[in-house]
Design an enzyme around this catalytic site. Structure first.
Site, PDB file in Angstrom:
ATOM      1  N   ASP A  77       0.825  -1.206   0.000  1.00  0.00           N
ATOM      2  CA  ASP A  77       0.000   0.000   0.000  1.00  0.00           C
ATOM      3  C   ASP A  77       0.869   1.270   0.000  1.00  0.00           C
ATOM      4  O   ASP A  77       1.964   1.273   0.570  1.00  0.00           O
ATOM      5  CB  ASP A  77      -0.907  -0.029   1.243  1.00  0.00           C
TER       6      ASP A  77
ATOM      7  N   HIS B 252       2.797   3.393  -8.960  1.00  0.00           N
ATOM      8  CA  HIS B 252       2.664   1.947  -9.208  1.00  0.00           C
ATOM      9  C   HIS B 252       3.915   1.412  -9.917  1.00  0.00           C
ATOM     10  O   HIS B 252       4.384   0.319  -9.625  1.00  0.00           O
ATOM     11  CB  HIS B 252       1.415   1.664 -10.041  1.00  0.00           C
TER      12      HIS B 252
ATOM     13  N   LEU C 245      10.806 -20.639  -4.890  1.00  0.00           N
ATOM     14  CA  LEU C 245       9.825 -19.764  -4.237  1.00  0.00           C
ATOM     15  C   LEU C 245       8.449 -19.870  -4.911  1.00  0.00           C
ATOM     16  O   LEU C 245       8.348 -19.781  -6.130  1.00  0.00           O
ATOM     17  CB  LEU C 245      10.310 -18.308  -4.336  1.00  0.00           C
TER      18      LEU C 245
END
Ligand code: FPP
Length: 252
Positions: free
Chosen positions: A30, A47, A141
């Site tokens: 955020d 972004h 991962l």
């Protein structure tokens, strides 16, 4: 492991106990909008900077041997944002997969999308499916990207799947337990979330992994997501290692 062929800026933190790392880290990234606003830039600028921060965190998670990293990239509610912001996010997504997929694959990262992939625009949907197909067999991962995702929707979807199976006589209602329910969530097969990080200081879950964070440790940091660097990530992991996890029991 040498990752993405680039030297890392921060040396490994001697303070972290490698035997007590979380298996599954989830992040609510955020603060991109505020980060851009402080620079008098459009939200899309934030972004884009957020994607750069994300790349470093993926690399670090892999290097540390964390099993699963789940990131909240786009919620079912995010479609209500201004059209140009949604379209910038969709373009960034395509750019991200175009640029990163080969290196992620070379580094054995396994990508899974959590959310309604079918409800994504066609070019993004195709890129997401291709990324999952390419990396699905990888053993490194587990990178889970929540996209067009809402936790309530995920839970309702699981309930509907189970109801249909009961209706078709495949299972009996009394066979419905946590294990069966979890097998109907997007996160099937992943360990429970151990650590949930939220940047930018907001103290809420925003419809993210409501079921899966039942016993997660929460770390909320004031840092805006584009500024969340390796030092900040390690500090959050250190904070996690200080916590006393009792899972509803008492200390022995
Ligand atoms: C929240 O910040 C962030 C988002 C809704 C998008 C997060 C997306 C990225 C970091 C990049 C896209 C991801 C990939 C995988 C390419 P906000 O915009 O709500 O910030 P604000 O609260 O300051 O307005």
């Amino acid at each position: 492991m040498a990752f993405w062929g680039k030297a890392k800026k921060v040396e490994p933190d001697v303070g972290l106990d490698p035997t007590r790392l979380p298996q599954h880290v989830a992040i609510i990234m955020d603060g991109n909008g505020r980060w851009a606003k402080r620079r008098n830039q459009p939200r899309a600028f934030g972004h884009r900077a957020g994607v750069e921060a994300l790349r470093a965190i993926i690399r670090e998670s892999s290097d540390l041997g964390i099993k699963a990293l789940t990131i909240y990239a786009f919620s079912t509610e995010n479609w209500s944002r201004p059209k140009d912001e949604v379209s910038a996010l969709m373009s960034l997504l395509l750019e991200f997969f175009g640029r990163e997929i080969d290196e992620l694959h070379e580094n054995r990262v396994c990508i899974r999308i959590l959310g309604d992939v079918q409800g994504m625009p066609a070019p993004q949907r195709e890129a997401l499916v291709a990324a999952m197909d390419k990396t699905g067999g990888n053993t490194g991962l587990k990178l889970n990207i929540a996209l067009n995702y809402g936790s309530r929707m995920e839970i309702v979807r699981a309930a509907r799947t189970i109801a249909e199976r009961v209706e078709h006589g495949e299972i009996r209602a009394e066979q419905v337990d946590e294990r069966l329910f979890e097998s109907c969530l997007y996160t099937v097969g992943l360990p429970d979330v151990d650590l949930l990080i939220r940047t930018s200081g907001e103290m809420r879950l925003s419809n993210f992994l409501l079921y899966q964070v039942s016993y997660a440790e929460f770390v909320v940091v004031d840092t805006l997501w584009p500024d969340f660097d390796l030092a900040a990530y390690r500090a959050a992991l250190m904070e996690y290692q200080k916590r006393d996890r009792r899972f509803g029991g008492v200390k022995a």
